[in-house]
Design a protein around this motif. Structure first.
Motif, mmCIF file in Angstrom:
data_model
loop_
_atom_site.group_PDB
_atom_site.id
_atom_site.type_symbol
_atom_site.label_atom_id
_atom_site.label_comp_id
_atom_site.label_asym_id
_atom_site.label_seq_id
_atom_site.Cartn_x
_atom_site.Cartn_y
_atom_site.Cartn_z
ATOM 1 N N LEU A 17 71.209 35.802 87.026
ATOM 2 C CA LEU A 17 72.270 35.424 86.095
ATOM 3 C C LEU A 17 71.880 35.730 84.659
ATOM 4 C CD1 LEU A 17 74.982 34.043 85.511
ATOM 5 C CD2 LEU A 17 73.769 31.838 85.515
ATOM 6 N N ALA A 18 70.649 35.460 84.291
ATOM 7 C CA ALA A 18 70.201 35.690 82.913
ATOM 8 C C ALA A 18 68.715 36.012 82.940
ATOM 9 C CB ALA A 18 70.479 34.463 82.048
ATOM 10 N N ARG A 19 68.409 37.303 83.023
ATOM 11 C CA ARG A 19 67.016 37.712 83.073
ATOM 12 C C ARG A 19 66.543 38.133 81.680
ATOM 13 N NH1 ARG A 19 67.671 41.068 88.706
ATOM 14 N NH2 ARG A 19 67.086 39.353 90.096
ATOM 15 N N PRO A 20 65.339 37.722 81.305
ATOM 16 C CA PRO A 20 64.815 38.171 80.013
ATOM 17 C C PRO A 20 64.556 39.676 80.043
ATOM 18 C CG PRO A 20 63.113 37.024 81.266
ATOM 19 C CD PRO A 20 64.398 36.850 82.030
ATOM 20 N N SER A 21 64.850 40.333 78.938
ATOM 21 C CA SER A 21 64.734 41.795 78.911
ATOM 22 C C SER A 21 63.323 42.280 78.663
ATOM 23 C CB SER A 21 65.654 42.360 77.816
ATOM 24 O OG SER A 21 67.000 42.038 78.101
ATOM 25 N N LEU A 22 62.458 41.414 78.137
ATOM 26 C CA LEU A 22 61.123 41.849 77.760
ATOM 27 C C LEU A 22 60.059 40.953 78.379
ATOM 28 C CD1 LEU A 22 61.773 42.390 73.934
ATOM 29 C CD2 LEU A 22 61.829 44.136 75.727
ATOM 30 N N ARG A 23 58.848 41.471 78.373
ATOM 31 C CA ARG A 23 57.676 40.696 78.751
ATOM 32 C C ARG A 23 56.523 41.041 77.828
ATOM 33 N NH1 ARG A 23 57.718 37.764 83.488
ATOM 34 N NH2 ARG A 23 59.445 38.207 84.922
ATOM 35 N N THR A 24 55.665 40.083 77.625
ATOM 36 C CA THR A 24 54.461 40.342 76.842
ATOM 37 C C THR A 24 53.458 41.111 77.692
ATOM 38 O OG1 THR A 24 53.321 38.335 77.516
ATOM 39 C CG2 THR A 24 54.838 38.161 75.649
ATOM 40 N N ALA A 25 52.369 41.543 77.044
ATOM 41 C CA ALA A 25 51.310 42.234 77.775
ATOM 42 C C ALA A 25 50.710 41.336 78.833
ATOM 43 C CB ALA A 25 50.238 42.707 76.790
ATOM 44 N N ALA A 26 50.785 40.031 78.606
ATOM 45 C CA ALA A 26 50.239 39.077 79.578
ATOM 46 C C ALA A 26 51.243 38.726 80.661
ATOM 47 C CB ALA A 26 49.794 37.812 78.854
ATOM 48 N N GLY A 27 52.442 39.279 80.577
ATOM 49 C CA GLY A 27 53.439 39.051 81.605
ATOM 50 C C GLY A 27 54.388 37.906 81.345
ATOM 51 N N TYR A 28 54.379 37.313 80.159
ATOM 52 C CA TYR A 28 55.281 36.199 79.856
ATOM 53 C C TYR A 28 56.672 36.715 79.496
ATOM 54 C CZ TYR A 28 51.076 33.335 79.692
ATOM 55 O OH TYR A 28 49.906 32.695 80.011
ATOM 56 N N ARG A 29 57.699 35.969 79.926
ATOM 57 C CA ARG A 29 59.081 36.363 79.660
ATOM 58 C C ARG A 29 59.389 36.236 78.166
ATOM 59 N NH1 ARG A 29 58.931 33.113 84.186
ATOM 60 N NH2 ARG A 29 59.954 33.872 86.091
ATOM 61 N N LEU A 30 60.196 37.191 77.676
ATOM 62 C CA LEU A 30 60.704 37.126 76.303
ATOM 63 C C LEU A 30 62.192 37.467 76.311
ATOM 64 C CD1 LEU A 30 57.902 38.900 74.207
ATOM 65 C CD2 LEU A 30 58.411 36.447 74.307
ATOM 66 N N TYR A 31 62.962 36.689 75.568
ATOM 67 C CA TYR A 31 64.404 36.870 75.506
ATOM 68 C C TYR A 31 64.782 37.527 74.184
ATOM 69 C CZ TYR A 31 64.784 33.739 79.531
ATOM 70 O OH TYR A 31 64.683 33.179 80.781
ATOM 71 N N THR A 32 65.589 38.587 74.271
ATOM 72 C CA THR A 32 66.049 39.300 73.088
ATOM 73 C C THR A 32 67.318 38.645 72.543
ATOM 74 O OG1 THR A 32 67.474 40.780 74.351
ATOM 75 C CG2 THR A 32 65.158 41.438 74.086
ATOM 76 N N ALA A 33 67.807 39.163 71.413
ATOM 77 C CA ALA A 33 69.048 38.647 70.831
ATOM 78 C C ALA A 33 70.209 38.825 71.801
ATOM 79 C CB ALA A 33 69.330 39.349 69.508
ATOM 80 N N GLY A 34 70.248 39.950 72.513
ATOM 81 C CA GLY A 34 71.299 40.153 73.502
ATOM 82 C C GLY A 34 71.205 39.170 74.653
ATOM 83 N N ASP A 35 69.960 38.866 75.061
ATOM 84 C CA ASP A 35 69.777 37.865 76.112
ATOM 85 C C ASP A 35 70.302 36.508 75.662
ATOM 86 O OD1 ASP A 35 68.483 39.815 77.614
ATOM 87 O OD2 ASP A 35 66.486 39.193 76.927
ATOM 88 N N LEU A 36 70.012 36.167 74.399
ATOM 89 C CA LEU A 36 70.461 34.872 73.865
ATOM 90 C C LEU A 36 71.984 34.786 73.830
ATOM 91 C CD1 LEU A 36 68.026 34.053 70.922
ATOM 92 C CD2 LEU A 36 68.257 32.859 73.094
ATOM 93 N N GLU A 37 72.635 35.903 73.482
ATOM 94 C CA GLU A 37 74.102 35.890 73.451
ATOM 95 C C GLU A 37 74.652 35.596 74.848
ATOM 96 O OE1 GLU A 37 77.865 38.892 72.505
ATOM 97 O OE2 GLU A 37 75.824 39.446 71.909
ATOM 98 N N ARG A 38 74.073 36.205 75.859
ATOM 99 C CA ARG A 38 74.513 35.949 77.236
ATOM 100 C C ARG A 38 74.234 34.488 77.618
ATOM 101 N NH1 ARG A 38 75.515 39.103 81.935
ATOM 102 N NH2 ARG A 38 75.013 38.004 83.888
ATOM 103 N N LEU A 39 73.081 34.002 77.244
ATOM 104 C CA LEU A 39 72.731 32.619 77.557
ATOM 105 C C LEU A 39 73.679 31.639 76.874
ATOM 106 C CD1 LEU A 39 68.835 32.813 77.414
ATOM 107 C CD2 LEU A 39 70.207 32.155 79.403
ATOM 108 N N HIS A 40 74.061 31.927 75.649
ATOM 109 C CA HIS A 40 75.023 31.074 74.947
ATOM 110 C C HIS A 40 76.332 30.995 75.737
ATOM 111 C CE1 HIS A 40 73.281 29.725 71.191
ATOM 112 N NE2 HIS A 40 72.791 30.928 70.936
ATOM 113 N N ARG A 41 76.805 32.128 76.231
ATOM 114 C CA ARG A 41 78.047 32.141 77.003
ATOM 115 C C ARG A 41 77.880 31.354 78.302
ATOM 116 N NH1 ARG A 41 80.429 37.959 77.756
ATOM 117 N NH2 ARG A 41 82.267 36.733 78.357
#
Length: 267
Positions: free
Chosen positions: A34-58
């Motif tokens: 439903l809402a997957r983060p678009s990025l990951r750190t080098a250590a594999g942690y999830r990161l959410y972009t501005a576009g991801d946040l817009e989807r999450l807001h909706r």
């Protein structure tokens, strides 16, 4: 997904704080696509972009409106989805829930009033239903005396849902019983006879309009009908000696069910 640094997006914890959504919910939305983060750190942690946040807001908005996750995903991912139609349908459901809650609130108000007042009728309605001799202060007096008892709570629950017409039916049933009692006494009906026992059972059924009445409790009431000046005057006003005769047929009926009237208690 490309590797990146923490500065390029928000972590799950940061998104959780910003949107008021639990980390567990974000992980679940990721798992179901439903809402997957678009990025990951080098250590594999999830990161959410501005576009991801817009989807999450909706998603948060639609979820607060009551849409299920499957319906939200369809609205977000299907270009042909009828978003206004989905929202109109949800608005109709919300309106129905509001109406049900308003009805529940009104019912709770009546229940509160019934517990505090006992009888949800105006003084004029009480006089019309119970007759000119009725004292509208009696319910308040009863609450002061019995308000902490189980029977008062049962009486209040019945009163909360009872209309003036239903109270009239109760009053008519009581009046009919009292006439039958007077007629039976005049006819010489003996305590313990089948006819007397039927009247005792009829009294328990009629009294159940107020609260459930056990046979032992009925014996206690019979004593009160005879000993209390107000009750005795009421019954003796129907027929001289009726208060004592009524107590006697109640006692005889109790004995027929293995109850000793001399040791009966309010239970």
């Amino acid at each position: 997904m490309p590797d990146t640094t923490d500065a390029d997006g928000l972590t799950v914890g940061q998104v959780s704080t910003r949107l008021g959504v639990t980390v567990r919910a974000l992980h679940h939305w990721d798992e179901i696509g439903l809402a997957r983060p678009s990025l990951r750190t080098a250590a594999g942690y999830r990161l959410y972009t501005a576009g991801d946040l817009e989807r999450l807001h909706r998603i948060v908005v639609y979820r607060e409106l009551g849409l299920g996750l499957d319906r939200i995903q369809a609205v977000l991912d299907d270009p042909a989805a009828d978003v206004p139609g989905a929202l109109r349908a949800q608005r109709a459901q919300v309106a129905e829930r509001i109406e049900r809650l308003q009805q529940l609130g009104a019912g709770l108000d009546r229940m509160i009033d019934a517990h505090e007042r006992g009888l949800l009728l105006t003084a004029e309605q009480q006089a019309e239903v119970f007759g000119a001799r009725w004292n509208p202060d009696w319910p308040a007096q009863a609450r002061r005396r019995y308000g902490d008892t189980t029977q008062w709570l049962q009486y209040a629950e019945r009163s909360a849902s009872r209309s003036p017409e239903e109270w009239q039916a109760v009053a008519d049933a009581v009046a009919g019983l009292e006439r039958a009692l007077g007629d039976a006494m005049n006819a010489g009906v003996a305590p313990g006879s089948p006819e007397a026992n039927r009247l005792v059972e009829r009294h328990r059924e009629v009294f159940a309009s107020y609260f459930p009445l056990t046979r032992q409790m009925q014996v206690c009431l019979g004593r009160k009908f005879e000993a209390d000046p107000g009750f005795a005057a009421h019954y003796d006003g129907i027929r001289p000696g009726l208060a004592t005769w009524f107590r006697r047929i109640i006692d005889a009926g109790a004995r027929a069910h293995g109850i000793d009237p001399d040791t009966a208690t309010w239970q």
